[in-house]
Design a protein around this motif. Structure first.
Motif, short mmCIF file in Angstrom:
data_model
loop_
_atom_site.label_atom_id
_atom_site.label_comp_id
_atom_site.label_asym_id
_atom_site.label_seq_id
_atom_site.Cartn_x
_atom_site.Cartn_y
_atom_site.Cartn_z
N PRO A 22 -7.73 0.44 4.34
CA PRO A 22 -7.46 1.76 2.97
C PRO A 22 -7.69 3.21 3.70
CG PRO A 22 -7.79 -0.09 2.51
CD PRO A 22 -8.39 -0.53 3.10
N LYS A 24 -6.42 5.91 1.49
CA LYS A 24 -6.37 6.60 -0.26
C LYS A 24 -6.06 5.43 -0.97
CE LYS A 24 -7.02 10.85 1.08
NZ LYS A 24 -8.48 12.36 1.23
N THR A 25 -6.56 6.12 -2.06
CA THR A 25 -6.09 4.66 -3.03
C THR A 25 -5.12 5.96 -4.89
OG1 THR A 25 -7.91 5.16 -4.79
CG2 THR A 25 -7.33 3.56 -3.11
N LEU A 26 -3.93 5.28 -5.33
CA LEU A 26 -3.11 5.97 -5.83
C LEU A 26 -4.70 6.23 -7.08
CD1 LEU A 26 -0.69 6.82 -7.04
CD2 LEU A 26 -0.16 4.47 -8.24
N ASP A 27 -5.38 5.67 -7.66
CA ASP A 27 -5.96 5.82 -8.73
C ASP A 27 -7.16 6.73 -8.10
OD1 ASP A 27 -5.37 3.49 -9.77
OD2 ASP A 27 -6.97 1.81 -9.43
N ASP A 29 -7.12 9.40 -5.58
CA ASP A 29 -6.76 10.34 -4.85
C ASP A 29 -5.85 10.27 -5.26
OD1 ASP A 29 -8.55 9.84 -2.89
OD2 ASP A 29 -8.32 8.38 -2.63
N ASN A 32 -1.61 6.33 -2.44
CA ASN A 32 -1.71 5.19 -1.65
C ASN A 32 -1.42 5.32 0.36
OD1 ASN A 32 -2.46 3.02 -3.67
ND2 ASN A 32 -0.74 2.60 -3.82
N SER A 34 -2.59 4.94 4.24
CA SER A 34 -3.18 3.61 5.41
C SER A 34 -4.06 4.78 6.55
CB SER A 34 -3.07 2.39 5.29
OG SER A 34 -2.98 2.05 4.70
#
Length: 212
Positions: A22, A24-27, A29, A32, A34
């Motif tokens: 991972p 970035k993540t939606l919550d 950043d 999503n 990788s």
């Protein structure tokens, strides 16, 4: 109607030489994403002549016209582990129909061993006589299921076979799903990542079944 068959292995973290983590993540950043890390010759991939210093041609400089064309699928499952594939294994009717610029795909059923020691250490391979035949007959692309066209544990052999083939043949290694094909004549499309000065690159490879 045409049938389109994917001949590409799926990259997973179980592959030696590949990882996906991972980034970035939606919550956190807003999206999503990788980070991908890969060895240039893992999974379904293609080789450039510079891989064995046959010439200075790198993967980004191979003409895209070399990545598309008619291909003959040859059943050599009987060759077995550590076996050599010879020109005599190409059926006469395919030799009669073959024209310069056609491609060859050898079906060994070897992709069933992906991620096992046997996949790399006992692979069936291209003989020197077949490599020479491919160059002499102007084969465009040569596709195989094992991770290499030659014994990767034998440096002399793996060097010799690659140096012969890369004089004019585009090498595709790590194919899969050949058993899904219903005909022995397909349109083959193999598109490597365009990596500057690349010695090789992962590729998405498909076969289109239609009247050619």
């Amino acid at each position: 109607m045409s049938r389109i068959i994917d001949l590409t292995l799926t990259f997973t973290n179980s592959f030696t030489g590949f990882s996906k983590a991972p980034s970035k993540t939606l919550d956190a950043d807003g999206w999503n994403a990788s980070t991908l890390t890969f060895y240039s010759h893992c999974g379904t991939h293609m080789d450039a002549p510079i891989h064995f210093n046959v010439s200075e041609q790198t993967i980004d400089n191979i003409p895209v016209t070399d990545f598309v064309g008619r291909a003959w699928v040859i059943d050599v499952r009987s060759v077995g582990a550590r076996g050599l594939i010879h020109p005599e294994d190409i059926p006469q009717n395919i030799k009669d129909a073959f024209v310069p610029g056609d491609s060859l795909v050898f079906w060994t059923d070897w992709s069933q061993y992906v991620n096992t020691p046997k996949y790399r250490d006992e692979l069936p391979r291209i003989s020197e006589s077949l490599a020479i035949w491919c160059v002499d007959n102007k084969v465009k692309m040569l596709g195989v299921e094992p991770p290499s066209v030659a014994d990767v544990n034998n440096l002399d052999e793996v060097t010799k076979i690659h140096q012969i083939l890369l004089q004019g043949v585009v090498i595709i290694e790590g194919l899969t799903n050949l058993e899904a094909l219903e005909t022995n004549c397909v349109e083959l499309i193999a598109l490597p990542l365009k990596i500057k000065e690349g010695d090789g690159a992962p590729a998405r490879v498909i076969a289109i079944e239609r009247n050619l």
